[in-house]
Design a protein around this motif. Sequence first.
Motif, PDB file in Angstrom:
ATOM      1  N   LYS A  17       0.820  -1.214   0.000  1.00  0.00           N
ATOM      2  CA  LYS A  17       0.000   0.000   0.000  1.00  0.00           C
ATOM      3  C   LYS A  17       0.853   1.263   0.000  1.00  0.00           C
ATOM      4  O   LYS A  17       0.641   2.160  -0.822  1.00  0.00           O
ATOM      5  N   SER A  18       1.795   1.351   0.923  1.00  0.00           N
ATOM      6  CA  SER A  18       2.619   2.557   1.040  1.00  0.00           C
ATOM      7  C   SER A  18       3.512   2.738  -0.177  1.00  0.00           C
ATOM      8  O   SER A  18       3.705   3.868  -0.649  1.00  0.00           O
ATOM      9  N   THR A  19       4.046   1.646  -0.684  1.00  0.00           N
ATOM     10  CA  THR A  19       4.884   1.724  -1.882  1.00  0.00           C
ATOM     11  C   THR A  19       4.090   2.312  -3.041  1.00  0.00           C
ATOM     12  O   THR A  19       4.562   3.202  -3.745  1.00  0.00           O
ATOM     13  N   TRP A  20       2.862   1.836  -3.215  1.00  0.00           N
ATOM     14  CA  TRP A  20       2.012   2.363  -4.269  1.00  0.00           C
ATOM     15  C   TRP A  20       1.664   3.826  -4.014  1.00  0.00           C
ATOM     16  O   TRP A  20       1.771   4.670  -4.907  1.00  0.00           O
ATOM     17  N   ALA A  21       1.256   4.139  -2.782  1.00  0.00           N
ATOM     18  CA  ALA A  21       0.803   5.497  -2.457  1.00  0.00           C
ATOM     19  C   ALA A  21       1.884   6.529  -2.730  1.00  0.00           C
ATOM     20  O   ALA A  21       1.609   7.607  -3.270  1.00  0.00           O
ATOM     21  N   LEU A  22       3.112   6.220  -2.379  1.00  0.00           N
ATOM     22  CA  LEU A  22       4.199   7.172  -2.556  1.00  0.00           C
ATOM     23  C   LEU A  22       4.543   7.416  -4.021  1.00  0.00           C
ATOM     24  O   LEU A  22       5.197   8.409  -4.342  1.00  0.00           O
ATOM     25  N   LYS A  23       4.096   6.550  -4.911  1.00  0.00           N
ATOM     26  CA  LYS A  23       4.342   6.728  -6.348  1.00  0.00           C
ATOM     27  C   LYS A  23       3.274   7.589  -7.025  1.00  0.00           C
ATOM     28  O   LYS A  23       3.412   7.939  -8.193  1.00  0.00           O
ATOM     29  N   GLN A  24       2.217   7.920  -6.299  1.00  0.00           N
ATOM     30  CA  GLN A  24       1.141   8.719  -6.870  1.00  0.00           C
ATOM     31  C   GLN A  24       1.510  10.203  -6.777  1.00  0.00           C
ATOM     32  O   GLN A  24       2.301  10.601  -5.943  1.00  0.00           O
TER      33      GLN A  24
END
Length: 158
Positions: A17-24
Motif C-alpha cells: 500500500k505505502s509503496t504504491w501510495a508514494l508513487k502517486q
Amino acid sequence: MSARKLILTVGLPRSGKSTWALKQECPVVAGDAIREAIFGKLWWPPGEHQVMMTARTMVRSLFFVGHNKVIFDSINVTRQARRFWLPTDDCVWELESIVFSTPFKTCIQRAIESKQEYLLPVIEACAEHWDDPSRDNFDGQTKDAWCENDFLAGKIVT
C-alpha cells in the motif's frame, strides 16, 4: 459529486500500500507516520482514536488548501474503518478504495524478511477481521479498484 477525491488504501500490512501510495502524484496522509510522530511507534492501540482524528483533520486541511486528490494510506480492512471516511456536509469528497489483495503468506514473509516480526499478530488480526470492500454500500459514495500485483509500479488493475 465533488471534484475532491479521497483514496483509501485497503490491505494487510506489508501488502504494498505505502509503496504504491508514494508513487502517486498527490499528498499522502499515512497512519503509520502519524503514529510514529505522536507516539514514537508504528502501532499503539490505545492511541488509535487520536491517530484517526489527526488523519481526518490532515485530509480535510489538504482539501481546504486546494488539493483535489488525497490518499489515506492505512490498512482500512474493516467496513467501520472505511465508513469513518465518508464525507461530511462541510467537506465533501468522493471516496475510492484501492484494494491490495497481496496473499497473507506473502505479507507474513515480507514482515519476517524486513525484521518486522512485531507485525505478525497485526497481519493475522487484519486477515481475521477483513471485510470485503466490494460489499460496502455507502449510498454510491465509494468505488473500488483492485490491485493484484505485488509492487504495482503505480498501475491499478480493475
